[in-house]
Design a protein around this motif. Structure first.
Motif, PDB file in Angstrom:
ATOM      1  N   THR A  19     -72.952  40.913   7.075  1.00  0.00           N
ATOM      2  CA  THR A  19     -72.650  39.723   7.869  1.00  0.00           C
ATOM      3  C   THR A  19     -72.573  38.543   6.917  1.00  0.00           C
ATOM      4  N   ILE A  20     -71.814  37.563   7.292  1.00  0.00           N
ATOM      5  CA  ILE A  20     -71.668  36.455   6.366  1.00  0.00           C
ATOM      6  C   ILE A  20     -71.980  35.118   7.050  1.00  0.00           C
ATOM      7  N   GLY A  21     -72.656  34.281   6.297  1.00  0.00           N
ATOM      8  CA  GLY A  21     -72.890  32.922   6.755  1.00  0.00           C
ATOM      9  C   GLY A  21     -74.026  32.782   7.741  1.00  0.00           C
ATOM     10  N   GLU A  22     -74.408  31.563   7.932  1.00  0.00           N
ATOM     11  CA  GLU A  22     -75.517  31.273   8.839  1.00  0.00           C
ATOM     12  C   GLU A  22     -75.060  31.223  10.282  1.00  0.00           C
ATOM     13  N   ASP A  23     -73.749  31.300  10.491  1.00  0.00           N
ATOM     14  CA  ASP A  23     -73.219  31.224  11.844  1.00  0.00           C
ATOM     15  C   ASP A  23     -73.191  32.577  12.543  1.00  0.00           C
ATOM     16  N   ARG A 112     -70.968  43.333  17.706  1.00  0.00           N
ATOM     17  CA  ARG A 112     -69.877  42.388  17.990  1.00  0.00           C
ATOM     18  C   ARG A 112     -69.028  41.992  16.784  1.00  0.00           C
ATOM     19  N   VAL A 113     -68.837  40.676  16.581  1.00  0.00           N
ATOM     20  CA  VAL A 113     -67.849  40.224  15.596  1.00  0.00           C
ATOM     21  C   VAL A 113     -68.485  39.480  14.418  1.00  0.00           C
ATOM     22  N   GLY A 114     -67.666  39.263  13.373  1.00  0.00           N
ATOM     23  CA  GLY A 114     -68.109  38.429  12.254  1.00  0.00           C
ATOM     24  C   GLY A 114     -68.592  39.207  11.041  1.00  0.00           C
ATOM     25  N   TRP A 115     -68.297  40.505  10.998  1.00  0.00           N
ATOM     26  CA  TRP A 115     -68.705  41.320   9.848  1.00  0.00           C
ATOM     27  C   TRP A 115     -67.635  41.270   8.758  1.00  0.00           C
ATOM     28  N   GLU A 116     -68.073  41.487   7.542  1.00  0.00           N
ATOM     29  CA  GLU A 116     -67.129  41.607   6.438  1.00  0.00           C
ATOM     30  C   GLU A 116     -67.381  42.920   5.716  1.00  0.00           C
ATOM     31  N   ALA A 117     -66.330  43.437   5.098  1.00  0.00           N
ATOM     32  CA  ALA A 117     -66.478  44.688   4.369  1.00  0.00           C
ATOM     33  C   ALA A 117     -65.677  44.643   3.078  1.00  0.00           C
ATOM     34  N   VAL A 118     -66.089  45.467   2.119  1.00  0.00           N
ATOM     35  CA  VAL A 118     -65.362  45.572   0.857  1.00  0.00           C
ATOM     36  C   VAL A 118     -64.894  47.013   0.693  1.00  0.00           C
ATOM     37  N   GLY A 119     -63.628  47.167   0.356  1.00  0.00           N
ATOM     38  CA  GLY A 119     -63.043  48.497   0.204  1.00  0.00           C
ATOM     39  C   GLY A 119     -63.604  49.246  -0.998  1.00  0.00           C
ATOM     40  N   LEU A 120     -63.543  50.561  -0.936  1.00  0.00           N
ATOM     41  CA  LEU A 120     -64.147  51.398  -1.961  1.00  0.00           C
ATOM     42  C   LEU A 120     -63.377  51.362  -3.275  1.00  0.00           C
ATOM     43  N   ALA A 127     -62.154  40.491   6.297  1.00  0.00           N
ATOM     44  CA  ALA A 127     -62.969  39.482   6.968  1.00  0.00           C
ATOM     45  C   ALA A 127     -62.942  39.642   8.476  1.00  0.00           C
ATOM     46  N   ASP A 128     -63.999  39.151   9.095  1.00  0.00           N
ATOM     47  CA  ASP A 128     -64.119  39.074  10.544  1.00  0.00           C
ATOM     48  C   ASP A 128     -63.826  40.395  11.267  1.00  0.00           C
ATOM     49  N   ILE A 129     -64.562  41.402  10.897  1.00  0.00           N
ATOM     50  CA  ILE A 129     -64.408  42.713  11.526  1.00  0.00           C
ATOM     51  C   ILE A 129     -65.140  42.731  12.865  1.00  0.00           C
ATOM     52  N   ASP A 130     -64.488  43.342  13.836  1.00  0.00           N
ATOM     53  CA  ASP A 130     -65.061  43.447  15.170  1.00  0.00           C
ATOM     54  C   ASP A 130     -65.657  44.845  15.354  1.00  0.00           C
ATOM     55  N   LEU A 131     -66.986  44.899  15.521  1.00  0.00           N
ATOM     56  CA  LEU A 131     -67.648  46.198  15.685  1.00  0.00           C
ATOM     57  C   LEU A 131     -68.027  46.463  17.150  1.00  0.00           C
ATOM     58  N   SER A 132     -67.497  45.642  18.045  1.00  0.00           N
ATOM     59  CA  SER A 132     -67.882  45.738  19.462  1.00  0.00           C
ATOM     60  C   SER A 132     -67.732  47.132  20.038  1.00  0.00           C
ATOM     61  N   SER A 133     -66.598  47.738  19.777  1.00  0.00           N
ATOM     62  CA  SER A 133     -66.361  49.039  20.395  1.00  0.00           C
ATOM     63  C   SER A 133     -66.334  50.143  19.338  1.00  0.00           C
ATOM     64  N   SER A 134     -67.036  49.881  18.239  1.00  0.00           N
ATOM     65  CA  SER A 134     -67.046  50.832  17.144  1.00  0.00           C
ATOM     66  C   SER A 134     -67.823  52.096  17.498  1.00  0.00           C
ATOM     67  N   THR A 135     -67.283  53.229  17.107  1.00  0.00           N
ATOM     68  CA  THR A 135     -67.976  54.481  17.386  1.00  0.00           C
ATOM     69  C   THR A 135     -68.686  55.020  16.153  1.00  0.00           C
ATOM     70  N   PHE A 136     -68.440  54.406  15.000  1.00  0.00           N
ATOM     71  CA  PHE A 136     -69.053  54.910  13.774  1.00  0.00           C
ATOM     72  C   PHE A 136     -70.395  54.236  13.493  1.00  0.00           C
TER      73      PHE A 136
END
Ligand SMILES: [Zn+2]
Length: 142
Positions: A19-23, A112-120, A127-136
């Motif tokens: 997650t990124i930032g204080e928000d 929910r939302v606001g996640w960030e990820a770095v590719g392998l 930026a701003d990945i939505d995990l709301s309906s993520s199954t993983f």
């Protein structure tokens, strides 16, 4: 009382996510330790929001008055506990955040939302990945 938020995810083609930032809004459900009442909806707290703690001199991230017993409960995000979930953790539960709780216990988490990820391989960040309906993704409180 401290409660750790643990997550488990299958990372494919990702080096890490965080997650990124204080928000960033941590959506949780809480149970009152006094009467057992649970919040019907998810409530959120963030590092950027601080309030004077109802008891004691410290600050907290969330103050919630129990609808049933009217007790004023609070919770604080321990900033130093925040960490990312990496490919080495893939498939395992890892603590990514610790809450310092007064009068409540977190019982559920919604990513929910606001996640960030770095590719392998590419080192590309997403930026701003939505995990709301993520199954993983799954989570638990310990
Ligand atoms: Zn209560």
């Amino acid at each position: 009382m401290k409660t750790a938020l643990q997550i488990s995810a299958q990372l494919e083609n990702l080096n890490e996510f965080y997650t990124i930032g204080e928000d960033f809004r941590w959506y949780i459900k809480l149970k009152c330790c006094n009467c057992g009442e649970e919040t019907p909806e998810f409530v959120y707290c963030s590092l950027g929001d601080t309030y004077p703690a109802p008891h004691g001199k410290s600050s907290c991230s969330l103050i919630l008055k129990c609808k049933l017993c009217k007790r004023e409960n609070s919770l604080d995000i321990i900033k130093d506990s925040l960490c990312s979930y990496t490919s080495e953790d893939s498939g395992k539960f890892k603590t990514i955040l610790v809450f310092d709780c007064r009068g409540v216990t977190p019982i559920d988490f919604s990513p929910r939302v606001g996640w960030e990820a770095v590719g392998l391989e590419s080192d590309t960040s997403f930026a701003d990945i939505d995990l709301s309906s993520s199954t993983f993704f799954s989570s638990g409180m310990v």
